[in-house]
Design an enzyme around this catalytic site. Structure first.
Site, PDB file in Angstrom:
ATOM      1  N   ASP A   1       0.810  -1.212   0.000  1.00  0.00           N
ATOM      2  CA  ASP A   1       0.000   0.000   0.000  1.00  0.00           C
ATOM      3  C   ASP A   1       0.849   1.270   0.000  1.00  0.00           C
ATOM      4  O   ASP A   1       0.629   2.167  -0.826  1.00  0.00           O
ATOM      5  CB  ASP A   1      -0.921  -0.023   1.225  1.00  0.00           C
ATOM      6  CG  ASP A   1      -1.811   1.202   1.308  1.00  0.00           C
ATOM      7  OD1 ASP A   1      -2.990   1.098   0.936  1.00  0.00           O
ATOM      8  OD2 ASP A   1      -1.336   2.267   1.757  1.00  0.00           O
TER       9      ASP A   1
ATOM     10  N   VAL B   1      -5.267   2.317  -0.051  1.00  0.00           N
ATOM     11  CA  VAL B   1      -5.278   1.599  -1.328  1.00  0.00           C
ATOM     12  C   VAL B   1      -5.730   0.156  -1.116  1.00  0.00           C
ATOM     13  O   VAL B   1      -6.495  -0.385  -1.910  1.00  0.00           O
ATOM     14  CB  VAL B   1      -3.896   1.640  -2.000  1.00  0.00           C
ATOM     15  CG1 VAL B   1      -3.952   0.964  -3.364  1.00  0.00           C
ATOM     16  CG2 VAL B   1      -3.413   3.078  -2.151  1.00  0.00           C
ATOM     17  N   ASP B   2      -5.278  -0.468  -0.039  1.00  0.00           N
ATOM     18  CA  ASP B   2      -5.732  -1.819   0.277  1.00  0.00           C
ATOM     19  C   ASP B   2      -7.243  -1.845   0.512  1.00  0.00           C
ATOM     20  O   ASP B   2      -7.946  -2.733   0.023  1.00  0.00           O
ATOM     21  CB  ASP B   2      -5.013  -2.336   1.522  1.00  0.00           C
ATOM     22  CG  ASP B   2      -3.628  -2.879   1.228  1.00  0.00           C
ATOM     23  OD1 ASP B   2      -3.364  -3.259   0.071  1.00  0.00           O
ATOM     24  OD2 ASP B   2      -2.812  -2.930   2.151  1.00  0.00           O
ATOM     25  N   ILE B   3      -7.730  -0.886   1.281  1.00  0.00           N
ATOM     26  CA  ILE B   3      -9.168  -0.842   1.576  1.00  0.00           C
ATOM     27  C   ILE B   3      -9.976  -0.649   0.301  1.00  0.00           C
ATOM     28  O   ILE B   3     -10.973  -1.347   0.055  1.00  0.00           O
ATOM     29  CB  ILE B   3      -9.472   0.296   2.571  1.00  0.00           C
ATOM     30  CG1 ILE B   3      -8.783   0.045   3.912  1.00  0.00           C
ATOM     31  CG2 ILE B   3     -10.971   0.462   2.757  1.00  0.00           C
ATOM     32  CD1 ILE B   3      -9.245  -1.189   4.636  1.00  0.00           C
TER      33      ILE B   3
ATOM     34  N   GLY C   1     -10.027  -3.757  -1.700  1.00  0.00           N
ATOM     35  CA  GLY C   1     -10.986  -4.694  -1.140  1.00  0.00           C
ATOM     36  C   GLY C   1     -12.408  -4.372  -1.542  1.00  0.00           C
ATOM     37  O   GLY C   1     -13.210  -5.269  -1.856  1.00  0.00           O
TER      38      GLY C   1
END
Length: 407
Positions: A147, A179-181, A184
């Site tokens: 991220d 960015v990860d969220i 997802g």
């Protein structure tokens, strides 16, 4: 009431945040999510602490807060799929699953016969979602992606931070792994689209999601500003590139946020501030002119806002219909009456600690509401039950697999 996805089974081979976040969304919506973890160690985030969940006597448990944020409503089973028996277990579970989530490096699962091409042969209805840093092709495909790195490479950090020349100027990452969220969220959306298509066609499909793609797509108006003008936006602190005034301002006891979205709101703000003449000044009368002359207007506003407390400004501006708000730390967030009224903090039973706090899902469905069935599972908590119920393995077989460290 059954969850909207109570008829769906997800095989979740992902770890850390982007994939588990997608899996938790699907689990909250009712899907059965089988979280496959490495025997002995499990998901990396189980060890990303402190803080760790405290037990009944105040001692640290093995459950890191980071892990607890993204794994609610799942079942954990431990399988070593580097071994042939472990690969067989994953294939047998995939044959019964609707969705598979994974975030291994490009081609990483092919060596074990767990790639999409292999699993599609045994389950053509399988929706297989791969999450990587850079996607399945292109010159960066083989690179690992994290991220923080993607926030820099993908342009977000060029927009975040104080303006050049100000004290503390320089690139700043967002305070959560955004960015990860977002990846997802895109993964969950993509999976739901694929499910809708499967309802019509009977066929699953492959989903290729890249953190970099998501980061660039979510630059939104800033990306469009650049593509339209050819001028790369720069860091401007908490100000907005297209709207003025839309930023933080100092008060007598701290700071508050003013988010003026149109000219009518600006006029009302000027009246509350005691400077109605600003609204008729041709430099400030329209948002376009305010953006052009922000260097003149913002210092004028700052000279006024310091004479009232944050609470006084918010009280006066809310009466006038001018959007504004405080800058809360997380203690104040969870004490906020609106946050409490919406039930955004919840507590679930936990086998080690008695209970575990959680942040509720923001999804509110009228007929199939989100279900909070169980806390994030202990490592391997459901291994025996899943192998027995889903694959029909007997007690002796499961014990033998455990002795050979397959599970």
């Amino acid at each position: 009431m059954s969850g909207a996805l109570s008829h769906i089974r997800v095989l979740d081979l992902s770890r850390v945040l982007a994939g588990p976040w997608a899996g938790q969304i699907l689990a909250d919506l009712g899907a059965e999510v089988l979280k496959v973890e490495r025997p002995g160690t499990g998901d990396d985030t189980r060890h990303w602490g402190p803080p760790f969940l405290r037990g009944a006597n105040g001692e640290n448990t093995s459950e890191a807060a980071y892990y607890l944020c993204a794994n609610r409503n799942k079942k954990s089973l431990t399988v070593d799929f580097t071994q042939a028996e472990g690969q067989r277990i994953i294939r047998d579970l995939a044959a019964q699953s609707d969705i598979l989530l994974e975030n291994f490096k490009v081609g990483g699962l092919a060596a074990y016969g767990l790639d999409y091409a292999s699993l599609r042969e045994i389950n053509p209805r399988l929706i297989y979602c791969s999450i990587t840093g850079f996607g399945q092709d292109g010159p960066y495909a083989q690179r690992p992606g994290y991220d923080f790195m993607i926030q820099g490479l993908g342009g977000l950090m060029s927009l975040t931070g104080r303006s050049a020349g100000e004290e503390g100027a320089g690139p700043i990452k967002v305070g959560v792994a955004l960015v990860d969220i977002l990846t997802g969220l895109y993964a969950a959306t993509s999976v739901l689209a694929a499910l809708a298509h499967r309802d019509q066609s009977g066929l699953g499909q492959y989903i290729d999601l890249a953190l970099l793609d998501v980061q660039v797509a979510c630059l939104a108006n800033q990306a469009q500003n650049y593509l339209t003008s050819g001028v790369a936006p720069c860091r401007i602190g908490n100000a907005h590139p297209n709207i003025v005034p839309y930023q933080d301002f100092p008060s007598a006891d701290g700071d508050f946020i003013l988010t003026v979205g149109n000219d009518g709101q600006f006029r009302r703000f000027c009246e509350v501030a005691g400077h109605g003449e600003w609204a008729s000044d041709p430099r400030f009368a329209t948002n376009q002119s305010r953006v052009i002359h922000r260097d003149v207007l913002i210092p004028l506003i700052r000279q006024v806002t310091v004479f009232k407390t944050t609470a006084e400004w918010i009280a006066a501006l809310e009466v006038a219909g001018v959007p504004c708000g405080p800058i809360n730390d997380l203690a104040k967030v969870f004490d906020d009456p609106q946050v409490q009224a919406r039930g955004l903090k919840l507590v679930l039973p936990h086998p080690l600690a008695g209970s575990v706090p959680q942040v509720a899902s923001p999804i509110r469905l009228s007929l199939t509401p989100v279900e909070y069935r169980n806390a994030p599972p202990l490592l391997g908590e459901h291994t025996d039950a899943v192998l027995a119920e889903r694959l029909g393995l007997g007690t002796a077989t499961i014990a033998e697999l455990r002795e050979r460290q397959v599970i």
